[in-house]
Motif scaffolding. Structure first.
Motif, mmCIF file in Angstrom:
data_model
loop_
_atom_site.group_PDB
_atom_site.id
_atom_site.type_symbol
_atom_site.label_atom_id
_atom_site.label_comp_id
_atom_site.label_asym_id
_atom_site.label_seq_id
_atom_site.Cartn_x
_atom_site.Cartn_y
_atom_site.Cartn_z
ATOM 1 N N ALA A 119 0.831 -1.190 0.000
ATOM 2 C CA ALA A 119 0.000 0.000 0.000
ATOM 3 C C ALA A 119 0.870 1.246 0.000
ATOM 4 O O ALA A 119 1.885 1.308 0.705
ATOM 5 C CB ALA A 119 -0.909 0.007 1.227
ATOM 6 N N ILE A 120 0.465 2.225 -0.789
ATOM 7 C CA ILE A 120 1.116 3.535 -0.833
ATOM 8 C C ILE A 120 0.049 4.554 -0.458
ATOM 9 O O ILE A 120 -0.959 4.690 -1.146
ATOM 10 C CB ILE A 120 1.680 3.835 -2.230
ATOM 11 C CG1 ILE A 120 2.674 2.747 -2.654
ATOM 12 C CG2 ILE A 120 2.337 5.212 -2.258
ATOM 13 C CD1 ILE A 120 3.105 2.844 -4.112
ATOM 14 N N LEU A 121 0.270 5.244 0.643
ATOM 15 C CA LEU A 121 -0.731 6.153 1.207
ATOM 16 C C LEU A 121 -0.162 7.570 1.246
ATOM 17 O O LEU A 121 0.856 7.812 1.894
ATOM 18 C CB LEU A 121 -1.107 5.683 2.609
ATOM 19 C CG LEU A 121 -2.068 6.527 3.436
ATOM 20 C CD1 LEU A 121 -3.412 6.644 2.739
ATOM 21 C CD2 LEU A 121 -2.250 5.926 4.825
ATOM 22 N N HIS A 122 -0.827 8.490 0.550
ATOM 23 C CA HIS A 122 -0.395 9.892 0.518
ATOM 24 C C HIS A 122 -1.406 10.718 1.298
ATOM 25 O O HIS A 122 -2.576 10.813 0.906
ATOM 26 C CB HIS A 122 -0.317 10.366 -0.940
ATOM 27 C CG HIS A 122 0.354 11.690 -1.110
ATOM 28 N ND1 HIS A 122 0.363 12.377 -2.317
ATOM 29 C CD2 HIS A 122 1.055 12.474 -0.246
ATOM 30 C CE1 HIS A 122 1.033 13.501 -2.176
ATOM 31 N NE2 HIS A 122 1.459 13.593 -0.935
ATOM 32 N N TYR A 123 -0.969 11.293 2.404
ATOM 33 C CA TYR A 123 -1.847 12.126 3.230
ATOM 34 C C TYR A 123 -1.990 13.502 2.581
ATOM 35 O O TYR A 123 -1.008 14.208 2.383
ATOM 36 C CB TYR A 123 -1.273 12.286 4.634
ATOM 37 C CG TYR A 123 -1.176 11.002 5.410
ATOM 38 C CD1 TYR A 123 -2.291 10.468 6.050
ATOM 39 C CD2 TYR A 123 0.027 10.311 5.501
ATOM 40 C CE1 TYR A 123 -2.206 9.280 6.762
ATOM 41 C CE2 TYR A 123 0.119 9.135 6.215
ATOM 42 C CZ TYR A 123 -0.994 8.624 6.839
ATOM 43 O OH TYR A 123 -0.902 7.443 7.536
ATOM 44 N N LEU A 124 -3.227 13.878 2.288
ATOM 45 C CA LEU A 124 -3.503 15.159 1.634
ATOM 46 C C LEU A 124 -4.273 16.104 2.549
ATOM 47 O O LEU A 124 -4.892 17.062 2.103
ATOM 48 C CB LEU A 124 -4.255 14.911 0.326
ATOM 49 C CG LEU A 124 -3.436 14.114 -0.695
ATOM 50 C CD1 LEU A 124 -4.287 13.691 -1.873
ATOM 51 C CD2 LEU A 124 -2.218 14.920 -1.167
ATOM 52 N N GLY A 212 -12.156 17.635 4.243
ATOM 53 C CA GLY A 212 -12.187 16.358 4.938
ATOM 54 C C GLY A 212 -10.858 15.622 4.952
ATOM 55 O O GLY A 212 -9.813 16.156 4.564
ATOM 56 N N ARG A 213 -10.929 14.356 5.401
ATOM 57 C CA ARG A 213 -9.736 13.500 5.516
ATOM 58 C C ARG A 213 -9.428 12.880 4.151
ATOM 59 O O ARG A 213 -9.766 11.728 3.881
ATOM 60 C CB ARG A 213 -9.943 12.414 6.571
ATOM 61 C CG ARG A 213 -8.675 11.601 6.881
ATOM 62 C CD ARG A 213 -8.991 10.442 7.799
ATOM 63 N NE ARG A 213 -7.812 9.739 8.253
ATOM 64 C CZ ARG A 213 -7.217 8.758 7.590
ATOM 65 N NH1 ARG A 213 -7.689 8.364 6.418
ATOM 66 N NH2 ARG A 213 -6.148 8.156 8.088
ATOM 67 N N LEU A 214 -8.761 13.638 3.326
ATOM 68 C CA LEU A 214 -8.443 13.202 1.968
ATOM 69 C C LEU A 214 -7.101 12.488 1.940
ATOM 70 O O LEU A 214 -6.106 12.980 2.472
ATOM 71 C CB LEU A 214 -8.407 14.408 1.026
ATOM 72 C CG LEU A 214 -7.990 14.132 -0.420
ATOM 73 C CD1 LEU A 214 -9.026 13.266 -1.132
ATOM 74 C CD2 LEU A 214 -7.776 15.445 -1.164
ATOM 75 N N THR A 215 -7.085 11.319 1.299
ATOM 76 C CA THR A 215 -5.837 10.598 1.047
ATOM 77 C C THR A 215 -5.859 10.084 -0.388
ATOM 78 O O THR A 215 -6.921 9.902 -0.986
ATOM 79 C CB THR A 215 -5.636 9.394 1.987
ATOM 80 O OG1 THR A 215 -6.733 8.482 1.839
ATOM 81 C CG2 THR A 215 -5.538 9.839 3.438
ATOM 82 N N ALA A 216 -4.678 9.852 -0.924
ATOM 83 C CA ALA A 216 -4.551 9.073 -2.153
ATOM 84 C C ALA A 216 -4.092 7.689 -1.725
ATOM 85 O O ALA A 216 -3.153 7.559 -0.929
ATOM 86 C CB ALA A 216 -3.549 9.709 -3.099
ATOM 87 N N ASN A 217 -4.743 6.653 -2.254
ATOM 88 C CA ASN A 217 -4.440 5.282 -1.885
ATOM 89 C C ASN A 217 -4.088 4.484 -3.135
ATOM 90 O O ASN A 217 -4.919 4.344 -4.035
ATOM 91 C CB ASN A 217 -5.651 4.637 -1.203
ATOM 92 C CG ASN A 217 -6.083 5.376 0.047
ATOM 93 O OD1 ASN A 217 -6.587 6.496 -0.021
ATOM 94 N ND2 ASN A 217 -5.896 4.772 1.192
#
Length: 225
Positions: A119-124, A212-217
């Motif tokens: 998993a690659i998780l980018h916190y936005l 909101g709690r935006l991430t790229a997954n």
């Protein structure tokens, strides 16, 4: 970018953390906002909205390709991959209030028992982040084909007594590590690790990518030599 290699649990599983990954997270947020509103996540336990990305999403797909090119050396260094395939990419937002969660959504989860599923998780957005866990009753930290059924059986029993989101250690799960969710931070980890987003009480469950709690997954399958 400031990369850091962390290791969690008895297995010392690698977790790569990269700060300031894109250098312009606000631009990525605007790319996500242009695709809003996102649909509800279908066929998963994800507690919110998920917009699957494809080549038809021109700006978003360019972001995905740029991200994958940048992380390739870290996938090789931390996981010994010589190549990888992208399985899925999305923008995601947690929007489900704690009282609406199903039992399965209250417990830490895994994405795949395949050790090469990453998993690659980018916190936005700035959030508390993501925590990693050990299931106390079984000692499981990473789900494999051999222990998968044992984890699932115990989780089904134990999740009935959980309330809301798992935020740190409780009677059934012990937190063994965490990645703080700083905006523009990237986290890379094996999907078999038990993990859960840290969703605090009173969080803004907005469906607006700018609030909101935006991430790229992203999920990839790696291959070794």
């Amino acid at each position: 970018m400031k990369p850091e290699l962390r290791r969690f649990g008895t297995s010392q599983s690698p977790v790569v953390v990269i700060d300031g990954f894109s250098g312009d997270a606000r631009a990525v947020v605007e790319t996500a906002a242009a695709l809003a509103p996102f649909p509800s996540s279908v066929g998963t336990y994800y507690p919110g909205l998920r917009r699957i990305l494809s080549e038809r999403d021109l700006d978003a797909w360019h972001y995905v390709e740029t991200l994958l090119h940048a992380v390739a050396p870290f996938l090789g260094g931390a996981f010994d991959f010589v190549r990888f395939d992208l399985l899925e990419a999305s923008f995601s937002m947690v929007t489900a209030p704690p009282e609406t969660l199903t039992p399965a959504q209250r417990a830490p989860h895994f994405d795949s028992a395949d050790p090469d599923y990453v998993a690659i998780l980018h916190y936005l957005a700035d959030t508390p982040g993501t925590a990693f866990y050990r299931q106390r009753s079984t000692g499981i930290e990473a789900v494999t084909e051999a222990n998968r059924e044992a984890f699932i059986a115990a989780a089904r029993r134990e999740s009935m007594s959980l309330i809301g989101y798992t935020n740190g250690s409780n009677g059934h799960f012990e937190q063994i590590g965490m990645v703080e969710g700083n905006m523009d931070r990237l986290a890379i980890y094996q999907g078999r690790l038990l993990h859960s987003g840290l969703i605090p009480e009173g969080m803004d469950f907005s469906a607006d990518p700018r609030r909101g709690r935006l991430t790229a997954n992203l999920f990839i399958k790696g291959y070794r030599a």
